[in-house]
Write a protein that holds these residues in place. Structure first.
Motif, PDB file in Angstrom:
ATOM      1  N   ARG A   1     -15.143 -29.601  24.396  1.00 44.38           N
ATOM      2  CA  ARG A   1     -16.479 -29.670  23.809  1.00 44.38           C
ATOM      3  C   ARG A   1     -17.459 -30.195  24.835  1.00 44.38           C
TER       4      ARG A   1
ATOM      5  N   LYS B  89     -21.526 -31.271  25.391  1.00 47.88           N
ATOM      6  CA  LYS B  89     -22.830 -31.512  24.794  1.00 47.88           C
ATOM      7  C   LYS B  89     -23.842 -31.639  25.922  1.00 47.88           C
TER       8      LYS B  89
ATOM      9  N   SER C  97     -27.654 -32.392  26.889  1.00 48.38           N
ATOM     10  CA  SER C  97     -28.881 -32.959  26.352  1.00 48.38           C
ATOM     11  C   SER C  97     -29.967 -32.999  27.408  1.00 48.38           C
TER      12      SER C  97
ATOM     13  N   GLN D 140     -30.964 -30.217  22.637  1.00 53.25           N
ATOM     14  CA  GLN D 140     -29.561 -30.591  22.716  1.00 53.25           C
ATOM     15  C   GLN D 140     -28.717 -29.404  22.286  1.00 53.25           C
TER      16      GLN D 140
ATOM     17  N   THR E  34     -24.671 -27.839  21.866  1.00 57.84           N
ATOM     18  CA  THR E  34     -23.248 -28.145  21.820  1.00 57.84           C
ATOM     19  C   THR E  34     -22.453 -26.866  22.058  1.00 57.84           C
TER      20      THR E  34
ATOM     21  N   GLU F 161     -21.666 -21.402  22.008  1.00 58.81           N
ATOM     22  CA  GLU F 161     -22.686 -22.341  21.544  1.00 58.81           C
ATOM     23  C   GLU F 161     -22.646 -22.459  20.029  1.00 58.81           C
TER      24      GLU F 161
ATOM     25  N   ASN G 252     -31.598 -28.229  14.340  1.00 60.65           N
ATOM     26  CA  ASN G 252     -31.300 -28.820  15.637  1.00 60.65           C
ATOM     27  C   ASN G 252     -32.620 -29.207  16.284  1.00 60.65           C
TER      28      ASN G 252
ATOM     29  N   GLN H 133     -28.705 -32.878  14.604  1.00 66.92           N
ATOM     30  CA  GLN H 133     -27.945 -31.635  14.684  1.00 66.92           C
ATOM     31  C   GLN H 133     -27.151 -31.548  13.403  1.00 66.92           C
TER      32      GLN H 133
END
Ligand SMILES: [Zn+2]
Length: 140
Positions: A65, A67, A69, A74, A76, A92, A98, A109
């Motif tokens: 995973r 993330k 930012s 942001q 994920t 994605e 979001n 999110q």
């Protein structure tokens, strides 16, 4: 009088922890339920697609995973083989909501199905604290 204050404070704390644990259990169950839909976009073929809860669990279990930012947004990513093109690439996760505000200090999110659970938590776990805490001074 101080005992009433301690009792009230303890009740609030216990209630808060109970509601927090409850929220996580319910959220986890709902996330991977058959009815829940998760949207993704493949970074390789750029296709959008939807997976059910169990499919998402199967593909994302143990997956990497990431993330990313920035002060403005942001994103994920979960890395697994795309169901459309078959490439093992960053997928994605597309959320219903979001938003990034205040230069990244406020980040939300979430998917629409999570809203009732969070609202329930705020009403039963957080609101009692906000209401009762100003009165605690009266007991100590
Ligand atoms: Zn793809």
């Amino acid at each position: 009088m101080i005992y009433i204050g301690i009792f009230l404070f303890a009740s609030l704390a216990i209630n808060f922890f109970y509601r927090t644990i409850n929220l996580f259990i319910k959220m986890n169950r709902l996330t991977y339920s058959e009815q829940t839909k998760h949207s993704f976009r493949c970074s390789s073929c750029n296709q959008r697609y939807t997976l059910s809860g169990p499919e998402t669990r199967q593909l994302s279990k143990g997956a990497l995973r990431i993330k990313k930012s920035t002060p403005k947004r942001q994103v994920t990513f979960i890395k697994f083989a795309c169901p459309t093109c078959g490439n093992y690439a960053n997928q994605e996760k597309l959320f219903d909501l979001n938003t990034t505000k205040a230069l990244g200090n406020v980040r939300i999110q979430m998917d629409a199905y999570q809203a009732p659970l969070i609202l329930d938590f705020l009403l039963k776990g957080v609101l009692p604290i906000i209401i009762v805490v100003p009165f605690l001074k009266l007991f100590v």
